[in-house]
Design a protein around this motif. Structure first.
Motif, PDB file in Angstrom:
ATOM      1  N   ARG A 280       0.833  -1.201   0.000  1.00  0.00           N
ATOM      2  CA  ARG A 280       0.000   0.000   0.000  1.00  0.00           C
ATOM      3  C   ARG A 280       0.872   1.258   0.000  1.00  0.00           C
ATOM      4  O   ARG A 280       0.551   2.246  -0.664  1.00  0.00           O
ATOM      5  N   MET A 281       1.989   1.228   0.731  1.00  0.00           N
ATOM      6  CA  MET A 281       2.904   2.366   0.719  1.00  0.00           C
ATOM      7  C   MET A 281       3.369   2.660  -0.699  1.00  0.00           C
ATOM      8  O   MET A 281       3.385   3.814  -1.139  1.00  0.00           O
ATOM      9  N   ALA A 282       3.755   1.616  -1.413  1.00  0.00           N
ATOM     10  CA  ALA A 282       4.216   1.802  -2.791  1.00  0.00           C
ATOM     11  C   ALA A 282       3.103   2.382  -3.664  1.00  0.00           C
ATOM     12  O   ALA A 282       3.326   3.302  -4.454  1.00  0.00           O
ATOM     13  N   GLU A 283       1.904   1.846  -3.514  1.00  0.00           N
ATOM     14  CA  GLU A 283       0.776   2.305  -4.321  1.00  0.00           C
ATOM     15  C   GLU A 283       0.442   3.768  -4.040  1.00  0.00           C
ATOM     16  O   GLU A 283       0.164   4.551  -4.959  1.00  0.00           O
ATOM     17  N   TYR A 284       0.503   4.163  -2.771  1.00  0.00           N
ATOM     18  CA  TYR A 284       0.080   5.504  -2.379  1.00  0.00           C
ATOM     19  C   TYR A 284       1.132   6.572  -2.657  1.00  0.00           C
ATOM     20  O   TYR A 284       0.814   7.770  -2.648  1.00  0.00           O
ATOM     21  N   THR A 285       2.395   6.187  -2.856  1.00  0.00           N
ATOM     22  CA  THR A 285       3.446   7.198  -3.052  1.00  0.00           C
ATOM     23  C   THR A 285       4.071   7.142  -4.437  1.00  0.00           C
ATOM     24  O   THR A 285       4.914   7.982  -4.762  1.00  0.00           O
ATOM     25  N   ALA A 286       3.666   6.194  -5.270  1.00  0.00           N
ATOM     26  CA  ALA A 286       4.256   6.073  -6.602  1.00  0.00           C
ATOM     27  C   ALA A 286       3.634   7.080  -7.564  1.00  0.00           C
ATOM     28  O   ALA A 286       2.491   7.512  -7.389  1.00  0.00           O
ATOM     29  N   GLY A 287       4.401   7.463  -8.566  1.00  0.00           N
ATOM     30  CA  GLY A 287       3.862   8.259  -9.659  1.00  0.00           C
ATOM     31  C   GLY A 287       3.975   9.755  -9.515  1.00  0.00           C
ATOM     32  O   GLY A 287       3.731  10.493 -10.474  1.00  0.00           O
ATOM     33  N   GLY A 288       4.289  10.246  -8.306  1.00  0.00           N
ATOM     34  CA  GLY A 288       4.439  11.681  -8.125  1.00  0.00           C
ATOM     35  C   GLY A 288       3.152  12.466  -8.118  1.00  0.00           C
ATOM     36  O   GLY A 288       3.177  13.704  -8.146  1.00  0.00           O
ATOM     37  N   ASP A 289       1.992  11.789  -8.046  1.00  0.00           N
ATOM     38  CA  ASP A 289       0.720  12.509  -8.073  1.00  0.00           C
ATOM     39  C   ASP A 289      -0.167  12.169  -6.877  1.00  0.00           C
ATOM     40  O   ASP A 289      -1.353  12.528  -6.860  1.00  0.00           O
ATOM     41  N   LYS A 290       0.397  11.480  -5.879  1.00  0.00           N
ATOM     42  CA  LYS A 290      -0.382  11.140  -4.682  1.00  0.00           C
ATOM     43  C   LYS A 290       0.405  11.612  -3.451  1.00  0.00           C
ATOM     44  O   LYS A 290       0.802  12.762  -3.404  1.00  0.00           O
ATOM     45  N   LEU A 291       0.629  10.767  -2.491  1.00  0.00           N
ATOM     46  CA  LEU A 291       1.400  11.169  -1.316  1.00  0.00           C
ATOM     47  C   LEU A 291       2.871  11.363  -1.671  1.00  0.00           C
ATOM     48  O   LEU A 291       3.397  10.685  -2.556  1.00  0.00           O
ATOM     49  N   HIS A 292       3.536  12.255  -0.943  1.00  0.00           N
ATOM     50  CA  HIS A 292       4.976  12.395  -1.115  1.00  0.00           C
ATOM     51  C   HIS A 292       5.699  11.204  -0.503  1.00  0.00           C
ATOM     52  O   HIS A 292       6.672  10.696  -1.068  1.00  0.00           O
ATOM     53  N   MET A 293       5.231  10.762   0.675  1.00  0.00           N
ATOM     54  CA  MET A 293       5.852   9.630   1.361  1.00  0.00           C
ATOM     55  C   MET A 293       4.840   9.030   2.327  1.00  0.00           C
ATOM     56  O   MET A 293       3.787   9.617   2.608  1.00  0.00           O
ATOM     57  N   ALA A 294       5.167   7.836   2.822  1.00  0.00           N
ATOM     58  CA  ALA A 294       4.279   7.156   3.753  1.00  0.00           C
ATOM     59  C   ALA A 294       5.115   6.276   4.667  1.00  0.00           C
ATOM     60  O   ALA A 294       6.265   5.955   4.372  1.00  0.00           O
TER      61      ALA A 294
END
Length: 537
Positions: A280-294
């Motif tokens: 989930r961390m990878a999914e939420y922070t990948a791509g530069g358009d969601k979270l910066h980090m988790a």
């Protein structure tokens, strides 16, 4: 080392739990002016910013994680002007300021919920998650609260159940309603306009639920349980498929990132607790358009052998892509790492090498107040327990008070925290590790952390370089950090016995205060609780 807009990438953030940092007005509870008074100390550590746990208006059923006004400071902690003063002082010292945002749920006293529960037709009737009982009057499904029991509570006014993933006093907002999403984004804009540098997002994967309210399946033998909840809690007996981490959350995170992008240099850190947290961390922070980090609870739980840490790193690298993690060993929700990981180890040497390992990982870092002192988990007697989580699951789980006790500034009975009896007792062992004592000792953990952070600042590869695991035997942890032509080999002995290993390639030892090692060509000898940093040829 970093440009100002990307300060967070590889940055070190110091978490402050306001209730327990410093009491400035003599009521036994820490406050915002107390934090401001100690910001020079925080800056002296060499960190990049601070994260403040909630200080918003709240009835304090869950110590501020039940918010009744998102745009004001609870009088317990001070005023909005006190926050402005804190923000100005932090920025003058070069510290960024991140604040908690608890947007998945509110307090039951929030005006939104008071209106929503009135009837089924009011303008905010659909702002929370309401559902009819089953024909026999029981809750709509089998979802459980992290704090124990059903996640549903019946309300006689609407003759419906409302969802609460946490306390009964913390009803969950309905993020399927666009008005709810817009309202919470607008609340966040309020703080961005005041000048905050980012948000730590509480339970960031809890925002959406399955509209069909399907039952969660049971956890099958051998399946990973939810991290972030004790095994004594039946919550860990389910696979949380339908009550959290729903696919709709990704679209909202894109909306949230668009808001943050309007304020260059701001950042977000998401808290993720679920069955497959690294994915989930990878999914939420990948791509530069969601979270910066988790961050996840993979290094906030009990396993801590070199093999376990290697497995966590390797698993994250397999799935991460361009995702960016934020690693921590302690926070306000878990047993302090000096006890959880180092309880059977040397109480002075183990925390030092554990921090060296943490500060060498690829990603950003959160340090929890008192971690720089090597504080163990405090012993809080049952009659002083404040945490509702501990009251429900005692004695198998004693709650989170043991990691939330006052910061020991001096070695007197109240730790220099307050002029009166603090809201939680100061552990005698903490007084022996007080800031005043460690400031006066050149070889203290406090001064050792300062030296580590100074060393880290001078190694570009430790900020945002790549990480490659290397084989240094089963009893040691080793990896290479690489950035351009710089290659740094980091090897850690997390045990008390000395270890020897054959390095994969030659290099020369760097001098890091507090750590010793012996190198003969490629043969490394590491005494117990030591780390070696080598510049590779």
């Amino acid at each position: 080392m970093q440009d100002n807009l990307n300060w967070w990438r590889g940055g070190v953030i110091y978490q402050i739990y306001p209730r327990s940092f410093l009491d400035s007005n003599g009521d036994g509870i820490g406050d915002l002016p107390g934090i401001t008074e100690r910001l020079d100390y925080v800056a002296s550590l060499g960190v990049d910013g601070i994260w403040l746990s909630p200080f918003f208006t709240s009835p304090m059923a869950d110590f501020g994680y039940d918010i009744s006004d998102y745009r004001d400071v609870d009088p317990m902690f001070g005023t909005l002007d006190d926050f402005r003063a804190l923000l100005a002082r932090a920025h003058a010292l070069g510290l960024k300021v991140i604040i908690d945002q608890v947007i998945s749920h509110t307090s039951e006293t929030h005006p939104w919920f008071q209106e929503s529960r009135r009837d089924r037709t009011n303008p905010r009737a659909d702002w929370y998650v309401w559902a009819d009982p089953k024909p026999d009057g029981t809750p709509p499904n089998n979802w459980l609260s992290i704090f124990g029991g059903s996640a549903w509570t019946f309300d006689s006014r609407r003759r419906q159940y409302y969802l609460h993933n946490f306390l009964v006093e913390q009803p969950d907002l309905n993020f399927h309603n666009p008005e709810v999403r817009a309202a919470q984004l607008d609340n966040m804009r309020f703080w961005l306009d005041l000048g905050v540098d980012g948000f730590r997002l509480d339970t960031v994967n809890f925002y959406f639920h399955d509209p069909a309210l399907r039952d969660n399946p049971p956890l099958e033998p051998g399946e990973a349980r939810t991290l972030g909840a004790p095994e004594a809690n039946p919550y860990t007996w389910q696979r949380h498929v339908y009550d959290l981490s729903r696919p709709e959350n990704l679209d909202f995170l894109v909306q949230l990132r668009a808001l943050m992008d309007e304020y260059p240099g701001t950042t977000t850190i998401g808290e993720i607790s679920e069955d497959k947290p690294l994915e989930r961390m990878a999914e939420y922070t990948a791509g530069g358009d969601k979270l910066h980090m988790a961050y996840t609870f993979d290094l906030l739980n009990t396993p801590h052998t070199p093999g376990y840490i290697r497995e966590v790193i390797a698993r994250f690298q397999r799935i991460a892509g361009n995702a960016w993690p934020c690693w921590a060993l302690s926070n306000h929700d878990v047993v302090r790492s000096a006890t959880r990981w180092g309880g059977d180890e040397d109480p002075d040497a183990y925390p030092r090498v554990a921090l060296a390992m943490l500060l060498s990982l690829r990603g950003s870092v959160c340090l929890y107040q008192g971690e720089e002192l090597g504080l163990p988990e405090a012993d809080v007697p049952y009659e002083r327990i404040q945490d509702p989580y501990g009251k429900v699951l005692w004695p198998e789980f004693k709650g989170r008070d043991g990691c939330r006790t006052p910061m020991p500034w001096t070695d007197d009975a109240r730790g220099g925290f307050s002029r009166v009896e603090p809201w939680l007792p100061v552990d005698t062992r903490h007084r022996r590790r007080a800031v005043s004592r460690q400031e006066a000792s050149g070889d203290s953990l406090l001064n050792g952390l300062r030296a580590l952070l100074d060393f880290r600042r001078r190694q570009p590869a430790l900020f945002d370089g790549d990480l490659r695991l290397v084989d240094v035997g089963d009893e040691l942890l080793g990896f290479v950090r690489e950035r351009g032509d710089e290659r740094l080999l980091c090897v850690f002995n997390l045990a008390g016995a000395a270890r020897d290993c054959r390095l994969p390639e030659a290099g020369h030892l760097l001098d890091v205060p507090g750590f010793t090692a012996e190198l003969a060509e490629r043969d490394l000898h590491l005494p117990g609780y030591q780390a070696a940093f080598l510049r590779l040829d």
